[in-house]
Design a protein around this motif. Structure first.
Motif, PDB file in Angstrom:
ATOM      1  N   ASP A   1     -27.939  72.819  30.372  1.00 52.24           N
ATOM      2  CA  ASP A   1     -27.905  72.203  31.695  1.00 52.24           C
ATOM      3  C   ASP A   1     -29.331  72.128  32.230  1.00 52.24           C
ATOM      4  OD1 ASP A   1     -26.891  71.034  33.954  1.00 52.24           O
ATOM      5  OD2 ASP A   1     -25.970  72.842  34.765  1.00 52.24           O
ATOM      6  N   PHE A   2     -29.526  71.282  33.232  1.00 52.02           N
ATOM      7  CA  PHE A   2     -30.879  71.082  33.763  1.00 52.02           C
ATOM      8  C   PHE A   2     -30.788  70.642  35.211  1.00 52.02           C
ATOM      9  CE2 PHE A   2     -34.634  68.517  34.683  1.00 52.02           C
ATOM     10  CZ  PHE A   2     -35.654  69.339  34.228  1.00 52.02           C
ATOM     11  N   ASP A   3     -31.706  71.177  36.026  1.00 47.79           N
ATOM     12  CA  ASP A   3     -31.819  70.756  37.421  1.00 47.79           C
ATOM     13  C   ASP A   3     -33.295  70.597  37.755  1.00 47.79           C
ATOM     14  OD1 ASP A   3     -28.968  71.033  38.538  1.00 47.79           O
ATOM     15  OD2 ASP A   3     -29.294  72.992  37.610  1.00 47.79           O
ATOM     16  N   GLY A   4     -33.598  69.605  38.598  1.00 52.31           N
ATOM     17  CA  GLY A   4     -34.957  69.455  39.076  1.00 52.31           C
ATOM     18  C   GLY A   4     -35.683  68.268  38.500  1.00 52.31           C
ATOM     19  N   PRO A   5     -36.996  68.188  38.787  1.00 53.53           N
ATOM     20  CA  PRO A   5     -37.795  67.063  38.299  1.00 53.53           C
ATOM     21  C   PRO A   5     -38.031  67.149  36.802  1.00 53.53           C
ATOM     22  CG  PRO A   5     -39.194  68.693  39.370  1.00 53.53           C
ATOM     23  CD  PRO A   5     -37.779  69.143  39.590  1.00 53.53           C
ATOM     24  N   SER A   6     -38.605  66.114  36.248  1.00 56.05           N
ATOM     25  CA  SER A   6     -38.917  65.980  34.827  1.00 56.05           C
ATOM     26  C   SER A   6     -37.703  65.469  34.060  1.00 56.05           C
ATOM     27  CB  SER A   6     -39.379  67.308  34.202  1.00 56.05           C
ATOM     28  OG  SER A   6     -39.736  67.125  32.845  1.00 56.05           O
ATOM     29  N   VAL A   7     -37.949  65.017  32.857  1.00 62.19           N
ATOM     30  CA  VAL A   7     -36.892  64.573  31.953  1.00 62.19           C
ATOM     31  C   VAL A   7     -36.333  65.801  31.244  1.00 62.19           C
ATOM     32  CG1 VAL A   7     -36.351  63.172  29.932  1.00 62.19           C
ATOM     33  CG2 VAL A   7     -38.017  62.344  31.615  1.00 62.19           C
ATOM     34  N   PRO A   8     -35.030  66.042  31.316  1.00 61.15           N
ATOM     35  CA  PRO A   8     -34.488  67.262  30.711  1.00 61.15           C
ATOM     36  C   PRO A   8     -34.537  67.218  29.199  1.00 61.15           C
ATOM     37  CG  PRO A   8     -32.712  65.851  31.481  1.00 61.15           C
ATOM     38  CD  PRO A   8     -33.983  65.231  31.965  1.00 61.15           C
ATOM     39  N   PRO A   9     -34.550  68.384  28.558  1.00 60.22           N
ATOM     40  CA  PRO A   9     -34.423  68.402  27.101  1.00 60.22           C
ATOM     41  C   PRO A   9     -33.036  67.932  26.708  1.00 60.22           C
ATOM     42  CG  PRO A   9     -34.276  70.625  27.979  1.00 60.22           C
ATOM     43  CD  PRO A   9     -34.625  69.742  29.129  1.00 60.22           C
ATOM     44  N   SER A  10     -32.943  67.133  25.664  1.00 58.95           N
ATOM     45  CA  SER A  10     -31.636  66.657  25.220  1.00 58.95           C
ATOM     46  C   SER A  10     -30.918  67.700  24.385  1.00 58.95           C
ATOM     47  CB  SER A  10     -31.773  65.362  24.419  1.00 58.95           C
ATOM     48  OG  SER A  10     -32.558  65.577  23.253  1.00 58.95           O
ATOM     49  N   ARG A  11     -31.709  68.635  23.784  1.00 57.12           N
ATOM     50  CA  ARG A  11     -31.094  69.703  23.006  1.00 57.12           C
ATOM     51  C   ARG A  11     -32.105  70.819  22.803  1.00 57.12           C
ATOM     52  NH1 ARG A  11     -30.172  67.504  16.922  1.00 57.12           N
ATOM     53  NH2 ARG A  11     -29.465  69.649  16.661  1.00 57.12           N
ATOM     54  N   LEU A  12     -31.565  72.016  22.655  1.00 56.96           N
ATOM     55  CA  LEU A  12     -32.328  73.184  22.220  1.00 56.96           C
ATOM     56  C   LEU A  12     -31.513  73.822  21.109  1.00 56.96           C
ATOM     57  CD1 LEU A  12     -33.514  74.899  25.549  1.00 56.96           C
ATOM     58  CD2 LEU A  12     -34.758  73.245  24.151  1.00 56.96           C
ATOM     59  N   GLY A  13     -32.045  73.816  19.905  1.00 56.64           N
ATOM     60  CA  GLY A  13     -31.234  74.283  18.790  1.00 56.64           C
ATOM     61  C   GLY A  13     -29.992  73.432  18.676  1.00 56.64           C
ATOM     62  N   ARG A  14     -28.845  74.072  18.638  1.00 54.99           N
ATOM     63  CA  ARG A  14     -27.576  73.354  18.523  1.00 54.99           C
ATOM     64  C   ARG A  14     -26.931  73.066  19.879  1.00 54.99           C
ATOM     65  NH1 ARG A  14     -24.823  76.652  13.412  1.00 54.99           N
ATOM     66  NH2 ARG A  14     -26.540  76.277  11.936  1.00 54.99           N
ATOM     67  N   LEU A  15     -27.610  73.389  20.939  1.00 51.74           N
ATOM     68  CA  LEU A  15     -27.076  73.152  22.280  1.00 51.74           C
ATOM     69  C   LEU A  15     -27.538  71.793  22.784  1.00 51.74           C
ATOM     70  CD1 LEU A  15     -27.662  76.641  23.969  1.00 51.74           C
ATOM     71  CD2 LEU A  15     -25.673  75.851  22.668  1.00 51.74           C
ATOM     72  N   TYR A  16     -26.587  70.971  23.209  1.00 50.61           N
ATOM     73  CA  TYR A  16     -26.900  69.638  23.698  1.00 50.61           C
ATOM     74  C   TYR A  16     -26.759  69.584  25.220  1.00 50.61           C
ATOM     75  CZ  TYR A  16     -26.899  67.822  18.941  1.00 50.61           C
ATOM     76  OH  TYR A  16     -27.202  67.585  17.618  1.00 50.61           O
ATOM     77  N   LEU A  17     -27.524  68.673  25.817  1.00 47.57           N
ATOM     78  CA  LEU A  17     -27.508  68.519  27.260  1.00 47.57           C
ATOM     79  C   LEU A  17     -26.136  68.047  27.736  1.00 47.57           C
ATOM     80  CD1 LEU A  17     -29.274  68.523  29.869  1.00 47.57           C
ATOM     81  CD2 LEU A  17     -29.660  66.081  29.438  1.00 47.57           C
ATOM     82  N   ASP A  18     -25.617  68.747  28.732  1.00 49.00           N
ATOM     83  CA  ASP A  18     -24.347  68.378  29.349  1.00 49.00           C
ATOM     84  C   ASP A  18     -24.400  68.876  30.782  1.00 49.00           C
ATOM     85  OD1 ASP A  18     -21.816  67.646  30.021  1.00 49.00           O
ATOM     86  OD2 ASP A  18     -20.797  69.149  28.798  1.00 49.00           O
ATOM     87  N   GLN A  19     -25.021  68.091  31.658  1.00 54.10           N
ATOM     88  CA  GLN A  19     -25.244  68.526  33.028  1.00 54.10           C
ATOM     89  C   GLN A  19     -23.911  68.614  33.773  1.00 54.10           C
ATOM     90  OE1 GLN A  19     -28.811  65.641  33.270  1.00 54.10           O
ATOM     91  NE2 GLN A  19     -29.294  67.201  34.781  1.00 54.10           N
ATOM     92  N   VAL A  20     -23.643  69.795  34.269  1.00 55.67           N
ATOM     93  CA  VAL A  20     -22.309  70.084  34.814  1.00 55.67           C
ATOM     94  C   VAL A  20     -22.268  70.055  36.334  1.00 55.67           C
ATOM     95  CG1 VAL A  20     -21.647  71.434  32.803  1.00 55.67           C
ATOM     96  CG2 VAL A  20     -22.778  72.582  34.711  1.00 55.67           C
ATOM     97  N   GLY A  21     -23.364  69.678  36.987  1.00 58.28           N
ATOM     98  CA  GLY A  21     -23.369  69.627  38.438  1.00 58.28           C
ATOM     99  C   GLY A  21     -24.037  70.845  39.039  1.00 58.28           C
ATOM    100  N   ILE A  22     -24.133  70.852  40.363  1.00 56.68           N
ATOM    101  CA  ILE A  22     -24.786  71.953  41.051  1.00 56.68           C
ATOM    102  C   ILE A  22     -23.783  72.663  41.950  1.00 56.68           C
ATOM    103  CG2 ILE A  22     -27.078  70.896  40.980  1.00 56.68           C
ATOM    104  CD1 ILE A  22     -26.652  69.992  43.852  1.00 56.68           C
ATOM    105  N   PHE A  23     -24.096  73.915  42.259  1.00 53.03           N
ATOM    106  CA  PHE A  23     -23.187  74.752  43.033  1.00 53.03           C
ATOM    107  C   PHE A  23     -23.947  75.380  44.200  1.00 53.03           C
ATOM    108  CE2 PHE A  23     -22.059  74.815  38.560  1.00 53.03           C
ATOM    109  CZ  PHE A  23     -20.737  74.391  38.598  1.00 53.03           C
ATOM    110  N   PRO A  24     -23.297  75.562  45.338  1.00 52.15           N
ATOM    111  CA  PRO A  24     -23.962  76.233  46.450  1.00 52.15           C
ATOM    112  C   PRO A  24     -24.446  77.623  46.031  1.00 52.15           C
ATOM    113  CG  PRO A  24     -21.891  75.251  47.168  1.00 52.15           C
ATOM    114  CD  PRO A  24     -21.919  75.149  45.670  1.00 52.15           C
ATOM    115  N   GLY A  25     -25.711  77.898  46.279  1.00 49.09           N
ATOM    116  CA  GLY A  25     -26.259  79.226  46.011  1.00 49.09           C
ATOM    117  C   GLY A  25     -26.682  79.483  44.586  1.00 49.09           C
ATOM    118  N   SER A  26     -26.588  78.485  43.694  1.00 49.84           N
ATOM    119  CA  SER A  26     -26.965  78.728  42.309  1.00 49.84           C
ATOM    120  C   SER A  26     -28.480  78.645  42.137  1.00 49.84           C
ATOM    121  CB  SER A  26     -26.289  77.713  41.383  1.00 49.84           C
ATOM    122  OG  SER A  26     -26.855  76.424  41.555  1.00 49.84           O
TER     123      SER A  26
END
Length: 280
Positions: A193-218
């Protein structure tokens, strides 16, 4: 600004801390913990446990990266991976390490980790990853907890933002250390997951980007959206088992490569045999 660190003898550190870490964390031997050379800060958890850090810093650092594990105490693999990454960071050649100041907080929630059965929340029953002062926290956090989580006690955001010593410590680190990138290690959803400026990484190792949204206080909301500091959230596939050593190293290499491309001038690192840095 560096954290308040109290220097202690290595024997005192390894005698208690590393025995405890090795007994509780997966894929962590006492020798790995001792090699991490963790240093105690002045900060304490609700139950008085020390919050530990490790700085890996070259002489001329131009980029500051904060890595945080075990915000949730039942995500044991996250603290273990942070310790493995300390070893990898410390082993980088001097010319590669040049320019990046790593600060590791491998276990933000020690009370949750060392509870009889590890718990997501801290000793006050607060989900630390819902306790950061995002805009409109007072309005949104409790409503989200009541209506979206149906008052799930594992996701209680607390009575007020930064009500907990552990979340206050991390907020102070963000203010004092001023990281240009935050890496938060979690489990067990197996995504990136990724939040903020810049282009997020599409993967790290076998983990792929899947932005799940933001939550209050996270932390992602607070750091990435509110503070404008990129926050990479790593969700490991398993909370009680780390990835294989080669996979942890590949994730680390991919993180370095993406940081070089998108965050700051970090030199490339040679890949492990049989692997290669990818363009995330």
């Amino acid at each position: 600004m560096l954290p308040a660190i109290v220097l202690i003898a290595g024997g005192a550190q390894s005698g208690t801390l590393c025995v405890d870490f090795a007994a509780r964390l997966p894929n962590v031997k006492r020798e790995l913990c001792e090699a991490a050379q963790l240093q105690p800060t002045a900060a304490r958890s609700v139950k008085g446990r020390t919050l530990w850090v490790r700085d890996v810093k070259p002489v001329h650092a131009t980029l500051r990266v904060l890595v945080v594990g075990a915000i949730h105490g039942d995500e044991l693999s996250s603290a273990a991976v942070a310790l493995h990454w300390i070893r990898l960071a410390a082993q980088l050649p001097a010319d590669v390490r040049q320019g990046i100041h790593w600060r590791f907080v491998p276990m933000l929630n020690p009370d949750g980790v060392f509870s009889g059965s590890p718990t997501r929340v801290n000793a006050n029953g607060v989900d630390l990853n819902r306790n950061f002062p995002t805009p409109n926290w007072q309005r949104d956090a409790r409503v989200y907890w009541e209506k979206r989580t149906r008052k799930d006690p594992r996701r209680w955001p607390g009575a007020t933002p930064l009500s907990e010593p552990e979340s206050r410590f991390l907020s102070d680190e963000m203010s004092g250390f001023k990281p240009q990138l935050i890496v938060s290690i979690h489990a067990p959803y197996g995504v990136l997951d990724f939040d903020g400026p810049s282009v997020p990484p599409s993967r790290l190792g076998r983990l792929y980007l899947d932005q799940v949204g933001i939550f209050p206080g996270s932390l992602g909301n607070y750091g990435g959206v509110h503070k404008g500091v990129p926050v990479v959230t790593i969700e490991l596939p398993n909370a009680t088992r780390t990835p294989q050593d080669g996979e942890m190293r590949q994730m680390w290499l991919d993180l370095l490569h993406w940081t070089n491309e998108r965050v700051g001038p970090v030199q490339e690192v040679a890949a492990a045999p049989g692997s290669a840095p990818r363009t995330p």
